[in-house]
Design a protein around this motif. Structure first.
Motif, PDB file in Angstrom:
ATOM      1  N   ILE A  42      35.776  28.302  39.709  1.00 20.67           N
ATOM      2  CA  ILE A  42      36.602  29.132  40.605  1.00 20.67           C
ATOM      3  C   ILE A  42      37.617  29.928  39.793  1.00 20.67           C
ATOM      4  O   ILE A  42      37.790  31.137  39.992  1.00 20.67           O
ATOM      5  CB  ILE A  42      37.316  28.252  41.667  1.00 20.67           C
ATOM      6  CG1 ILE A  42      36.305  27.655  42.645  1.00 20.67           C
ATOM      7  CG2 ILE A  42      38.422  29.021  42.377  1.00 20.67           C
ATOM      8  CD1 ILE A  42      35.600  28.653  43.537  1.00 20.67           C
ATOM      9  N   PHE A  43      38.294  29.258  38.866  1.00 18.57           N
ATOM     10  CA  PHE A  43      39.321  29.967  38.088  1.00 18.57           C
ATOM     11  C   PHE A  43      38.713  30.965  37.112  1.00 18.57           C
ATOM     12  O   PHE A  43      39.320  32.000  36.828  1.00 18.57           O
ATOM     13  CB  PHE A  43      40.263  28.976  37.400  1.00 18.57           C
ATOM     14  CG  PHE A  43      41.163  28.291  38.387  1.00 18.57           C
ATOM     15  CD1 PHE A  43      42.003  29.019  39.211  1.00 18.57           C
ATOM     16  CD2 PHE A  43      41.138  26.917  38.528  1.00 18.57           C
ATOM     17  CE1 PHE A  43      42.811  28.403  40.151  1.00 18.57           C
ATOM     18  CE2 PHE A  43      41.944  26.285  39.460  1.00 18.57           C
ATOM     19  CZ  PHE A  43      42.787  27.036  40.274  1.00 18.57           C
ATOM     20  N   LEU A  44      37.527  30.691  36.615  1.00 16.01           N
ATOM     21  CA  LEU A  44      36.847  31.692  35.782  1.00 16.01           C
ATOM     22  C   LEU A  44      36.483  32.927  36.607  1.00 16.01           C
ATOM     23  O   LEU A  44      36.624  34.064  36.133  1.00 16.01           O
ATOM     24  CB  LEU A  44      35.603  31.101  35.121  1.00 16.01           C
ATOM     25  CG  LEU A  44      35.860  30.162  33.952  1.00 16.01           C
ATOM     26  CD1 LEU A  44      34.544  29.539  33.478  1.00 16.01           C
ATOM     27  CD2 LEU A  44      36.567  30.884  32.808  1.00 16.01           C
ATOM     28  N   MET A  45      36.040  32.726  37.839  1.00 15.91           N
ATOM     29  CA  MET A  45      35.734  33.862  38.720  1.00 15.91           C
ATOM     30  C   MET A  45      36.998  34.668  39.017  1.00 15.91           C
ATOM     31  O   MET A  45      36.984  35.902  38.988  1.00 15.91           O
ATOM     32  CB  MET A  45      35.107  33.379  40.024  1.00 15.91           C
ATOM     33  CG  MET A  45      33.679  32.926  39.891  1.00 15.91           C
ATOM     34  SD  MET A  45      33.015  32.500  41.510  1.00 15.91           S
ATOM     35  CE  MET A  45      32.730  30.754  41.269  1.00 15.91           C
ATOM     36  N   LEU A  46      38.083  33.970  39.288  1.00 14.10           N
ATOM     37  CA  LEU A  46      39.346  34.662  39.547  1.00 14.10           C
ATOM     38  C   LEU A  46      39.833  35.411  38.304  1.00 14.10           C
ATOM     39  O   LEU A  46      40.369  36.517  38.416  1.00 14.10           O
ATOM     40  CB  LEU A  46      40.412  33.676  40.021  1.00 14.10           C
ATOM     41  CG  LEU A  46      40.292  33.203  41.458  1.00 14.10           C
ATOM     42  CD1 LEU A  46      41.288  32.089  41.740  1.00 14.10           C
ATOM     43  CD2 LEU A  46      40.503  34.355  42.426  1.00 14.10           C
ATOM     44  N   ALA A  47      39.643  34.804  37.140  1.00 16.12           N
ATOM     45  CA  ALA A  47      40.038  35.473  35.897  1.00 16.12           C
ATOM     46  C   ALA A  47      39.255  36.765  35.715  1.00 16.12           C
ATOM     47  O   ALA A  47      39.827  37.807  35.351  1.00 16.12           O
ATOM     48  CB  ALA A  47      39.828  34.541  34.698  1.00 16.12           C
ATOM     49  N   LEU A  48      37.968  36.701  35.974  1.00 14.77           N
ATOM     50  CA  LEU A  48      37.133  37.898  35.859  1.00 14.77           C
ATOM     51  C   LEU A  48      37.564  38.954  36.873  1.00 14.77           C
ATOM     52  O   LEU A  48      37.694  40.135  36.533  1.00 14.77           O
ATOM     53  CB  LEU A  48      35.658  37.533  36.043  1.00 14.77           C
ATOM     54  CG  LEU A  48      34.671  38.683  35.966  1.00 14.77           C
ATOM     55  CD1 LEU A  48      34.717  39.354  34.599  1.00 14.77           C
ATOM     56  CD2 LEU A  48      33.260  38.187  36.263  1.00 14.77           C
ATOM     57  N   LEU A  49      37.787  38.554  38.122  1.00 18.57           N
ATOM     58  CA  LEU A  49      38.231  39.494  39.145  1.00 18.57           C
ATOM     59  C   LEU A  49      39.556  40.139  38.749  1.00 18.57           C
ATOM     60  O   LEU A  49      39.726  41.360  38.854  1.00 18.57           O
ATOM     61  CB  LEU A  49      38.368  38.782  40.495  1.00 18.57           C
ATOM     62  CG  LEU A  49      38.962  39.613  41.640  1.00 18.57           C
ATOM     63  CD1 LEU A  49      38.100  40.839  41.939  1.00 18.57           C
ATOM     64  CD2 LEU A  49      39.142  38.746  42.877  1.00 18.57           C
ATOM     65  N   LEU A  50      40.495  39.345  38.270  1.00 18.35           N
ATOM     66  CA  LEU A  50      41.798  39.879  37.884  1.00 18.35           C
ATOM     67  C   LEU A  50      41.679  40.803  36.680  1.00 18.35           C
ATOM     68  O   LEU A  50      42.352  41.839  36.621  1.00 18.35           O
ATOM     69  CB  LEU A  50      42.791  38.742  37.612  1.00 18.35           C
ATOM     70  CG  LEU A  50      44.240  39.163  37.378  1.00 18.35           C
ATOM     71  CD1 LEU A  50      44.753  40.118  38.454  1.00 18.35           C
ATOM     72  CD2 LEU A  50      45.126  37.940  37.294  1.00 18.35           C
ATOM     73  N   ALA A  51      40.829  40.476  35.730  1.00 16.30           N
ATOM     74  CA  ALA A  51      40.621  41.362  34.571  1.00 16.30           C
ATOM     75  C   ALA A  51      40.038  42.703  35.013  1.00 16.30           C
ATOM     76  O   ALA A  51      40.448  43.763  34.516  1.00 16.30           O
ATOM     77  CB  ALA A  51      39.714  40.684  33.544  1.00 16.30           C
ATOM     78  N   ILE A  52      39.104  42.673  35.955  1.00 11.21           N
ATOM     79  CA  ILE A  52      38.512  43.918  36.474  1.00 11.21           C
ATOM     80  C   ILE A  52      39.575  44.747  37.193  1.00 11.21           C
ATOM     81  O   ILE A  52      39.688  45.960  36.977  1.00 11.21           O
ATOM     82  CB  ILE A  52      37.319  43.604  37.401  1.00 11.21           C
ATOM     83  CG1 ILE A  52      36.145  43.072  36.580  1.00 11.21           C
ATOM     84  CG2 ILE A  52      36.903  44.841  38.199  1.00 11.21           C
ATOM     85  CD1 ILE A  52      35.033  42.459  37.416  1.00 11.21           C
ATOM     86  N   LEU A  53      40.372  44.102  38.031  1.00 12.97           N
ATOM     87  CA  LEU A  53      41.428  44.817  38.741  1.00 12.97           C
ATOM     88  C   LEU A  53      42.491  45.341  37.782  1.00 12.97           C
ATOM     89  O   LEU A  53      43.014  46.448  37.979  1.00 12.97           O
ATOM     90  CB  LEU A  53      42.052  43.922  39.813  1.00 12.97           C
ATOM     91  CG  LEU A  53      41.147  43.608  41.007  1.00 12.97           C
ATOM     92  CD1 LEU A  53      41.780  42.548  41.896  1.00 12.97           C
ATOM     93  CD2 LEU A  53      40.833  44.864  41.795  1.00 12.97           C
ATOM     94  N   ALA A  54      42.808  44.583  36.746  1.00  9.41           N
ATOM     95  CA  ALA A  54      43.779  45.050  35.751  1.00  9.41           C
ATOM     96  C   ALA A  54      43.244  46.269  35.013  1.00  9.41           C
ATOM     97  O   ALA A  54      43.987  47.232  34.771  1.00  9.41           O
ATOM     98  CB  ALA A  54      44.119  43.924  34.770  1.00  9.41           C
ATOM     99  N   ALA A  55      41.970  46.245  34.662  1.00 12.39           N
ATOM    100  CA  ALA A  55      41.369  47.403  33.990  1.00 12.39           C
ATOM    101  C   ALA A  55      41.385  48.619  34.912  1.00 12.39           C
ATOM    102  O   ALA A  55      41.702  49.734  34.480  1.00 12.39           O
ATOM    103  CB  ALA A  55      39.943  47.077  33.547  1.00 12.39           C
ATOM    104  N   TYR A  56      41.052  48.411  36.178  1.00 13.07           N
ATOM    105  CA  TYR A  56      41.116  49.514  37.143  1.00 13.07           C
ATOM    106  C   TYR A  56      42.536  50.054  37.247  1.00 13.07           C
ATOM    107  O   TYR A  56      42.764  51.260  37.220  1.00 13.07           O
ATOM    108  CB  TYR A  56      40.609  49.057  38.512  1.00 13.07           C
ATOM    109  CG  TYR A  56      40.865  50.093  39.580  1.00 13.07           C
ATOM    110  CD1 TYR A  56      40.052  51.217  39.677  1.00 13.07           C
ATOM    111  CD2 TYR A  56      41.942  49.958  40.461  1.00 13.07           C
ATOM    112  CE1 TYR A  56      40.301  52.188  40.640  1.00 13.07           C
ATOM    113  CE2 TYR A  56      42.193  50.926  41.424  1.00 13.07           C
ATOM    114  CZ  TYR A  56      41.379  52.040  41.510  1.00 13.07           C
ATOM    115  OH  TYR A  56      41.632  52.998  42.450  1.00 13.07           O
ATOM    116  N   ASN A  57      43.504  49.145  37.379  1.00  8.33           N
ATOM    117  CA  ASN A  57      44.891  49.578  37.521  1.00  8.33           C
ATOM    118  C   ASN A  57      45.416  50.246  36.258  1.00  8.33           C
ATOM    119  O   ASN A  57      46.261  51.139  36.336  1.00  8.33           O
ATOM    120  CB  ASN A  57      45.782  48.414  37.951  1.00  8.33           C
ATOM    121  CG  ASN A  57      45.593  48.076  39.412  1.00  8.33           C
ATOM    122  OD1 ASN A  57      45.280  48.937  40.223  1.00  8.33           O
ATOM    123  ND2 ASN A  57      45.765  46.814  39.757  1.00  8.33           N
ATOM    124  N   ALA A  58      44.922  49.859  35.108  1.00 10.91           N
ATOM    125  CA  ALA A  58      45.326  50.537  33.866  1.00 10.91           C
ATOM    126  C   ALA A  58      44.920  52.002  33.915  1.00 10.91           C
ATOM    127  O   ALA A  58      45.610  52.875  33.379  1.00 10.91           O
ATOM    128  CB  ALA A  58      44.694  49.850  32.663  1.00 10.91           C
TER     129      ALA A  58
END
Length: 190
Positions: free
Chosen positions: A165-181
């Motif tokens: 679960i936390f690996l999935m959340l980490a991936l989701l957050l990394a994708i959103l961070a890249a988008y927001n960058a």
């Protein structure tokens, strides 16, 4: 960018303040320990006004927001790893402290960016979006993720399920961070 910004804000908060406690309960941690440590973790949001003036000195609120989002992704990945250690509780609490303070710092910078980048009319127009996507993250974390965690616990075991679960959340957050960058504006109105 407003929806992703506030979805991330809610997701990080709900992971630390709600999901962690439910996870620890499934991992067999006592209620007294869960209550004590989640209360201490919650102090990050209570005392964030103490360092918010220092964030005003940052050259770019966007840089702080994106850095805290990537920090959150790293923290979630570390939390997944911590759950595989014999001293999982102590390591998890340490990582959750990191996540809590990164999230509280993100909140400050996020709101500052929102106010600096949007006119008063734009802020009023997006106010509903803020709340909607903050709450959407609650539905994801407390709804979908808990159901998924329950399913994974049956096949992978409790510790591995929560790590997944936390690996999935980490991936989701990394994708959103890249988008927001890419998507977030600078601090000046556009």
């Amino acid at each position: 960018w407003v929806p992703t910004l506030y979805f991330v804000q809610g997701m990080q908060f709900f992971v630390v303040m709600l999901i962690a406690g439910l996870m620890f309960k499934n991992l067999g941690v006592g209620n007294d320990q869960i209550a004590r440590w989640t209360a201490v973790l919650g102090l990050a949001w209570a005392i964030k006004p103490l360092w918010s003036p220092f964030l005003e000195l940052a050259r770019s609120k966007k840089a702080v927001v994106v850095a805290m989002q990537f920090s959150g992704a790293v923290g979630l990945g570390l939390l997944a790893l911590a759950l595989q250690a014999s001293a999982f509780f102590a390591l998890s609490i340490a990582v959750l402290f990191f996540l809590a303070y990164a999230s509280a710092t993100h909140d400050i910078a996020c709101d500052g960016l929102y106010m600096a980048a949007l006119s008063h009319e734009q802020q009023a127009a997006y106010a509903g979006w803020q709340g909607a996507f903050f709450n959407a993250s609650k539905f994801l974390t407390l709804g979908g993720l808990l159901v998924l965690a329950g399913q994974l616990e049956r096949t992978l075991g409790v510790f591995s399920a929560w790590s997944a679960i936390f690996l999935m959340l980490a991936l989701l957050l990394a994708i959103l961070a890249a988008y927001n960058a890419w998507a977030l504006p600078g601090a000046a109105p556009e």
